[in-house]
Each structure stands twice: as C-alpha cells, then as structure tokens.
Design an enzyme around this catalytic site. Structure first.
Site, PDB file in Angstrom:
ATOM      1  N   GLU A 163     -27.893  83.504   5.778  1.00 24.34           N
ATOM      2  CA  GLU A 163     -27.864  84.237   7.038  1.00 24.34           C
ATOM      3  C   GLU A 163     -27.134  85.580   6.984  1.00 24.34           C
ATOM      4  OE1 GLU A 163     -29.391  83.398   9.814  1.00 24.34           O
ATOM      5  OE2 GLU A 163     -30.200  81.530   9.000  1.00 24.34           O
ATOM      6  N   SER A 181      -3.053  28.277  33.286  1.00 23.93           N
ATOM      7  CA  SER A 181      -1.951  27.721  32.487  1.00 23.93           C
ATOM      8  C   SER A 181      -1.498  28.629  31.356  1.00 23.93           C
ATOM      9  CB  SER A 181      -2.374  26.365  31.909  1.00 23.93           C
ATOM     10  OG  SER A 181      -2.566  25.421  32.943  1.00 23.93           O
TER      11      SER A 181
END
Length: 644
Positions: free
Chosen positions: A79, A329
């Site tokens: 690029e 419990s």
C-alpha cells in the site's frame, strides 16, 4: 538581505502559527477510532468475549503489537512503500498517479498513502477532488500529531473487513477464529487485501475475488520480512468460506464489565459452560443453572456462568449468579462452625433429633421422619433440621446473622424483619456469589475476603471464624459424591421451601465451587432437590481442577446429649371442632411424643405405620367423630370433628 531574511522568517512563523491554530481549531475527527467494541480477557490475556461498537459494528482497538510483523511488512509493501519516510503525502506516488490519469483518462493508481487512507477511514467522504484535498491536509495533520506506529494502529483498527467487520483484530476473529497475533502469511495477506475492496472481496461471497486480492498482496514482495519462498507457499493456502462465531464466553460478566482483564480462566470457563449446556437436558422445564468456581486463597473467580445464555424459555439474559434466592440447608455448615467456635458442641456430641416446638415454630425434617440420638457430625452430613434449629436457638439468630455479615455476605431479610430461627433452614435471601464467598471463608480457615473478578491488589482477609471451627466443618463434609467423582471434596446441598431452588456447594484445599438450579421466575419445581439436580453438576465442576483433597473426619459418639425439653404429643390436623367434607381420605397428622404412635377413631385403632406421625382414615359417612393419638409413654391427645 537581512530584511528579506526577516520577511521570510516572519512569513514562516505566520504560516506555522496559522497551521497550529488550524490544527487546534479543526482537530482530526477521532470519534470512529475511539468508538471500539468491548473486549473481556482472561487472566492470561486470552479473549473471553467481545461486544460490538455503537451501530452494531465489530471493531476492536488494534495496535502494531497486536499483529505479526509479516502483516505490517506486507501492508507497507502493498500500500505505501515509502510510509516510514514521507510526511503523510508521498509526492512521488502523487505525481505518478497524476501522470497515469492524464495519459489514460481515468484513475489507475490513487497515490494515497496509508496516512491518507487513515484520514479517509476517520472521516468517510464521497471520492471527489475536494475530498482528496481534505485527505491530503488531514494526512499531514495526522503525521504532525502522531507517530508512524500510532498511525498504523489507526489503520489496523479501522480497515474494513467486509460487512460490519472493521479492523484486523475483528477480521481475524471473524474469518479465522483466532487472535490476530497468530495470523499466518496467507491469512494476513487476505485481511490486507480485503481492506481494498471489502464488499467485492468477501471470501464467503466472492471467493475468487478474495483469492485475487490476497495473492496481489503476497506478490508485493518489497519487504525483507516476507521471503519469496514464504509468499509462494501462502499462494496455495485455502480461503475461509464462512464467518466464524465471535468469542462469547462469560456473556453475563462481559455485559457487566464490558472491557478489560478478568481473573477468569478461558479453559475453565469454556468447560463450565459446556457442563451447564449439557446439564440443561436433565432439568425440569424452564429451569436454568448458575455455576461459579473460584480459587480460595486469592478469592479469584476462575469461571462464572450466570445462566443458559442461548437456551429457549430459560431467561438466558438474566445473570442468575446475582439473583437473591433461599439457600435452604446450604447455610447449615456456617451455623455448625459457629457452634464449634463457641464450644457449644463438638463433632461427637450427641443431639436429639426428635419432635420439638420452638414457640409456634415446629420444624420438621425433609422426609418428615426423625433420627433420634445422633452425633453432631452425622446431623450435619444428613442435613437434619431439628438439631440445626436447636443449635441456632442456643446461639441466637442475631449472633448467627452477625457472623454472616462479618464474612461480608449479609442475609437478605424481609423489610423490617429481624433474624429468627428459620434462618437455620435458609429463611433469608442469598445470591450464588454470596454463598460462594461464605464457603470460601470455610475453605480458607475462617478468613473472609471479597471475591475478585478483576486482577489487582486484594483486600486483606479478616479472621471471622476460628480456624479449627472452619476446619472441622470441612473435615465432616469431606465425603464421596453419591454418583462418583473426585474425592476429598467437602460438599453440602440445599433445597429451598417449595422446591424452588436447588443448591450444591463444595470446596477442597484450593478451590471452592457453587451450583444453583431453579426457574428464573421462582416458581416451584416439584420433586426437585439439591442432591438430585445440583450435586451431580458440582461433582463435574470440581473434577475440572487439579485435586487438592481434604481429609475426612471419622467420629464416634462420646459426649452426653444436650439437655433438651421433651416435646409433648400434639395433634396437628384436624384441629378441634373442624368441619370437613365427606368423600375423601383424611390425613391425621401429629407431632411430638415418643414413637410408636397409635391412631384411633372413636376408640378403635386405624391402620398406621408405627414409625410415622401420620395416618390415613376414610370417614364412613357424615357425623361426629373422636380422633385420638397415643404415644409409647401413654400420653394422649385428640379432637372431636364433624364430617358433613
């Protein structure tokens, strides 16, 4: 000469000042670069979950260090070969592009630098000469403000990758299902090429165009980091033909924290979520699961699954690890630890599990039976209710609630209510997170500290229980799982009133885990228990971590029983003077007294089991009847009722 130099200097100074003023007045529009999605990582930096940026775009902040060097090399080669040297604009490339345009009458190469591409990505505009001029000025401005590596980071964050995917990190996850640092040569080239024409080169829709885009990048061999041999090998690599699912581990926690590192372990989190998903098939309709696993010492949570995220009809979006529920419990181990600390009992102390009322409160065991004389250790293992309530009556509910508060996890009580005896059996609200913290206190020798979801400094632990008391509870509860699993785990189950919540909590010498099962709307699950629904899941979770077994405690009854007032024989149902409808069996229920019991109607015994405290009777027709119950010591109670 001096005057000319002064004028030139003044002009340069004025231009520089104007440029500075323009730069401050019109800064680069960085909103898109800053609007990145959320990313949650585990304790080793691995991605757990990602969230989209505003507008549903998958965009993650990406820097040069987040990608392999060969990707940067190919990007620059393909690029902008003079990227590291130009000031944002490449005069040579611009001149070449202009000459090609003049000679052929159309754009052959755009002459855009990577910096100019960043300017366009930050502020998308129609492709016009005016837009090109603005990009040129913005590129110079970006080079003035940022380093080359920072500009590359902006490109790597914003580069389009097809559809609603932007940036190399997001593209790597979507197209290859792995972090961008692990991209090979062919994969990196595809993502670089895809940014040129993200719509026309999508590999899932246009594989031939995607291959051409990738190969074009691979053939741009200007960077020494990319050898010709490596590029040639990459040319034959296959292309991805479909999008990969983005990471979605710990989705509830991701929505809560959104960004940054956590204490979670990606491998454990994935395994726990798999267990959760597989276990859904064993649950009642509409029931869900929440699971937590933590390392005891640092209190670091290693896995948190807040619910069935993708399951239908299970309210998967709710984080049920933070839902307030009755623990049943599962609170008893903390109560027994307090009793050990206060010297009220020891594991071998004998308790009486016989009917007893506490004012108007007359608790019963889960199976409606009674064990008689039993050691404290066995009473805890068997989760008997009467011994637990008896202990709480002697310790005081406020004292027990104070321990829970000191541990950092206060029980949620109804507005205006004070702690009372039902607290022993789960008569208060807790979250799974809170219960995990309480069990971590037991596992850590009575030291309390907050759970941690983020790495960093830890709060200093506080001693809220004597170590020997916590260790006794762990040794008592260290027992095999009924259906098999790791050994040396201390575990306890809990079932809330009405079978709305099923719990299983456990710990070894290094880890603590908790499982909650229930319906998100709190409706009952008939027949559900913690032992049946939650405990098998807990066994699988504890099997995920390296074994660190606790030594079980063997107990023989040695001590004298605690003095308890005898519970008188009582008729619970029907009450005196009751008027009942004819045509159905009548269940006569009693409490107290010494078994075996004899149930009589008008002086004649009716069939009953000697060990039970209830009997069924079919009234022969309307009329008045006298119901009587006799116990083994000759005590009697009764009531006259009418059947109509």
């Amino acid at each position: 000469m001096r005057r000319r130099f002064a004028i030139i200097s003044l002009v340069i100074f004025a231009l520089a000042g104007a440029a500075w003023a323009l730069d401050r007045a019109l800064p680069p529009p960085m909103a898109r670069a800053l609007a990145v999605g959320g990313e949650l990582t585990d304790r080793n930096g691995r991605t757990l979950s990602v969230l989209p940026a505003a507008g549903g775009v998958w965009r993650l902040a990406t820097g040069v260090d987040d990608v392999p060097p060969h990707l940067v090399a190919m990007l620059v080669a393909a690029e902008d070969r003079r990227f590291w040297h130009h000031p944002g604009v490449d005069p040579i490339a611009m001149a070449r592009a202009a000459a090609q345009w003049a000679r052929r009458g159309h754009v052959v190469s755009g002459g855009s630098t990577l910096t100019m591409q960043v300017a366009r990505l930050l502020e998308p505009r129609p492709r016009t000469l005016r837009a090109k001029a603005i990009e040129t000025l913005r590129a110079i401005q970006l080079e003035w403000r940022y380093s080359k590596r920072e500009i590359l980071g902006l490109w790597l964050t914003l580069a389009p990758q097809g559809g609603n995917i932007e940036g190399i990190r997001a593209g790597s996850l979507v197209w290859f299902g792995r972090p961008s640092r692990q991209l090979d040569m062919a994969e990196a080239a595809l993502l670089v090429g895809l940014a040129r024409q993200p719509t026309r080169s999508r590999p899932d829709r246009h594989p031939a165009a995607a291959r051409r885009a990738r190969d074009s990048v691979l053939l741009s061999r200007a960077a020494p980091a990319v050898s010709e041999q490596d590029a040639d090998m990459a040319l034959g690599a296959p292309l991805p033909l479909r999008r990969q699912p983005l990471p979605r581990l710990a989705p509830h926690l991701a929505r809560q924290l959104r960004n940054g590192p956590t204490t979670l372990d990606a491998g454990l989190q994935r395994a726990v979520e798999t267990i959760l998903t597989e276990s859904l098939a064993t649950l009642p309709d509409r029931a869900s699961i929440a699971i937590m696993l933590a390392e005891t010492g640092p209190r670091a949570v290693r896995a948190l699954a807040g619910g069935a995220w993708m399951a239908q009809n299970r309210a998967g979006a709710l984080d049920l690890s933070a839902a307030i529920r009755s623990p049943g419990s599962a609170l008893k181990p903390l109560l027994y630890a307090l009793a050990f600390q206060e010297g009220l009992v020891m594991p071998a102390t004998l308790l009486s599990d016989m009917p007893r009322s506490f004012g108007s409160y007359a608790p019963e065991n889960f199976d409606h039976g009674f064990a008689g004389q039993i050691t404290v250790a066995d009473a805890l293992r068997q989760s008997l209710n009467l011994p637990a309530v008896s202990l709480l009556a002697q310790l005081g509910p406020v004292r027990f609630a104070g321990l829970l508060k000191d541990a950092g996890f206060s029980p949620r009580l109804p507005a205006g209510a004070d702690p009372s005896l039902p607290l022993a059996l789960g008569g208060a609200g807790f979250t799974l997170r809170g219960m995990l913290g309480l069990y971590a206190t037991l596992a850590d020798g009575g030291r309390s500290a907050p759970l941690a979801l983020r790495p960093g400094p830890r709060a200093q632990a506080r001693q809220v229980l004597e170590p020997h008391a916590a260790q006794l509870v762990g040794a008592i509860l260290a027992q095999p799982f009924p259906a098999g699993g790791p050994t040396g785990i201390a575990w306890k189950t809990g079932t809330s009133w009405g079978a709305r919540d099923a719990w299983a909590m456990g710990f070894d010498a290094r880890h603590v885990a908790g499982v909650w099962v229930g319906r998100p709307d709190g409706t009952p699950m008939p027949g559900a228990t913690g032992a049946r629904l939650a405990l098998p899941i807990l066994a699988r979770v504890m099997a995920l971590v390296p074994p660190a077994p606790l030594a079980p405690l063997q107990v023989r009854a040695q001590a004298a029983p605690l003095a308890e007032a005898p519970d008188r024989l009582r008729l619970l149902f029907p009450p005196p003077g009751a008027v009942l409808e004819d045509g159905a069996d009548l269940v006569i229920r009693s409490a107290g007294g010494q078994r075996p019991l004899i149930f009589m109607v008008d002086g004649a015994p009716i069939g009953s089991e000697p060990a039970r405290r209830e009997a069924r009777w079919q009234p022969p027709g309307p009329g008045h009847y006298r119901i009587t119950v006799l116990d083994a010591e000759g005590s009697a109670t009764g009531a006259t009722i009418r059947i109509r």
